[in-house]
Write an enzyme that holds these catalytic residues in place. Structure first.
Site, PDB file in Angstrom:
ATOM      1  N   SER A 211     -11.878  28.662 -22.914  1.00  0.00           N
ATOM      2  CA  SER A 211     -12.869  27.766 -24.112  1.00  0.00           C
ATOM      3  C   SER A 211     -10.999  26.593 -23.893  1.00  0.00           C
ATOM      4  O   SER A 211     -11.888  25.385 -24.565  1.00  0.00           O
ATOM      5  CB  SER A 211     -13.327  27.919 -25.315  1.00  0.00           C
ATOM      6  OG  SER A 211     -12.241  29.252 -25.753  1.00  0.00           O
ATOM      7  N   ARG A 215     -12.371  22.599 -23.122  1.00  0.00           N
ATOM      8  CA  ARG A 215     -12.049  22.106 -23.514  1.00  0.00           C
ATOM      9  C   ARG A 215     -11.379  20.266 -24.046  1.00  0.00           C
ATOM     10  O   ARG A 215     -11.419  19.482 -23.936  1.00  0.00           O
ATOM     11  CB  ARG A 215     -12.209  22.616 -24.999  1.00  0.00           C
ATOM     12  CG  ARG A 215     -12.069  21.432 -26.715  1.00  0.00           C
ATOM     13  CD  ARG A 215     -11.913  22.447 -28.350  1.00  0.00           C
ATOM     14  NE  ARG A 215     -12.972  23.336 -28.259  1.00  0.00           N
ATOM     15  CZ  ARG A 215     -13.088  24.162 -28.252  1.00  0.00           C
ATOM     16  NH1 ARG A 215     -11.749  24.957 -27.961  1.00  0.00           N
ATOM     17  NH2 ARG A 215     -13.504  25.029 -28.582  1.00  0.00           N
ATOM     18  N   ASN A 219     -12.444  17.131 -22.124  1.00  0.00           N
ATOM     19  CA  ASN A 219     -12.030  16.032 -22.851  1.00  0.00           C
ATOM     20  C   ASN A 219     -11.080  14.477 -21.658  1.00  0.00           C
ATOM     21  O   ASN A 219     -11.696  13.502 -22.139  1.00  0.00           O
ATOM     22  CB  ASN A 219     -11.492  16.157 -24.217  1.00  0.00           C
ATOM     23  CG  ASN A 219     -12.736  16.205 -25.329  1.00  0.00           C
ATOM     24  OD1 ASN A 219     -13.317  15.314 -25.462  1.00  0.00           O
ATOM     25  ND2 ASN A 219     -12.783  17.570 -25.359  1.00  0.00           N
TER      26      ASN A 219
END
Length: 275
Positions: A211, A215, A219
């Site tokens: 994660s 993440r 982005n």
């Protein structure tokens, strides 16, 4: 004509998203990849030279800036660099105090390093997407991605480093037996539910680095794709859309560095806690 434009557009996007890859090709031997297909054929041990180079460069820039600020530090009126460095250091100190509940002198320096390093790597995204590839093409380099965090290999590498620290401090603070008991008897403290607890806790543990990496990568990569799409618009539309998106992205690059750092502190704090 439309088909030609479509091919040109596809090539432009693929070219800007392709890393400068070095590895052992089954036919060409050790060489730079001339295409995404060649990069895939080089396999797992191929190296993205641009990701490595720019991430190391930003790490050296971080060391140089903070060393320069330290040498220029004064008790009088501080300069702009000293002010900036002191603000960042104070921010990380306050973040660590409020988030980390153990006692470890290495957590704050680690958090500072992660925050500034990721922030510097993310900030390379503010450079227009054509500048890097065009400049390096003139130097004979076909591919060049200058934002390391748009490469999942970079974000996953950092996340795996954090994961290694999570395991290390869990075992160091709680002992191997204590860590095993925590995995076995959490959240349900009953021997009959040990298999269920193990599955739940191990999955939860393994998800943390994944994660963290995805993440940050997601982005940054999405922002890169949007910048590339904007660059393909007419000249007047580029200025209308690119400047607002770049200003907004200044917040994104800072926020993503903050989130990665904060979650690292939270995970390491949990590794120091006894249940």
């Amino acid at each position: 004509m439309a088909a030609g434009n479509e091919v040109s557009t596809t090539y432009y996007i693929q070219h800007h998203l392709q890393n400068l890859t070095f590895g052992k090709h089954p036919i060409n031997g050790w060489s730079l990849a001339d295409s995404a297909e060649e990069a895939r054929e080089m396999g797992f041990w191929a190296i993205h030279l641009d990701t490595m180079g720019w991430s190391i460069a930003m790490g050296l820039l971080f060391i140089w800036l903070f060393r320069k600020a330290g040498k220029m530090a004064t008790t009088g009126v501080p300069g702009g660099l000293q002010n900036a460095v002191e603000m960042v250091v104070e921010f990380i100190e306050n973040l660590t105090r409020s988030t980390f509940h153990g006692r470890n002198p290495h957590i704050a320096p680690l958090a500072l390093t992660l925050f500034v390093w990721i922030l510097l790597m993310n900030s390379l995204k503010i450079i227009p997407v054509d500048y890097g590839p065009v400049l390096f093409a003139k130097l004979g380099v076909d591919y060049m991605k200058i934002v390391p965090t748009t490469d999942v290999n970079a974000t996953l590498g950092m996340a795996l480093g954090v994961f290694g620290l999570i395991l290390y401090y869990n075992i160091k603070v709680k002992g191997a037996g204590g860590f095993a008991r925590e995995l076995s008897l959490t959240p349900f403290n009953h021997w009959a539910l040990i298999p269920f607890n193990l599955v739940l806790e191990i999955v939860s543990l393994l998800v943390k680095p994944f994660s963290l990496a995805m993440r940050l990568f997601g982005n940054m990569f999405a922002g890169e794709v949007i910048f590339i799409l904007i660059a393909m618009l007419p000249f007047w539309a580029i200025w209308v859309l690119d400047v607002p998106w770049a200003i907004f992205h200044i917040l994104v690059v800072t926020l993503q560095a903050f989130i990665f750092t904060t979650l690292t502190i939270v995970y390491l704090s949990a590794a120091h806690e006894h249940h």
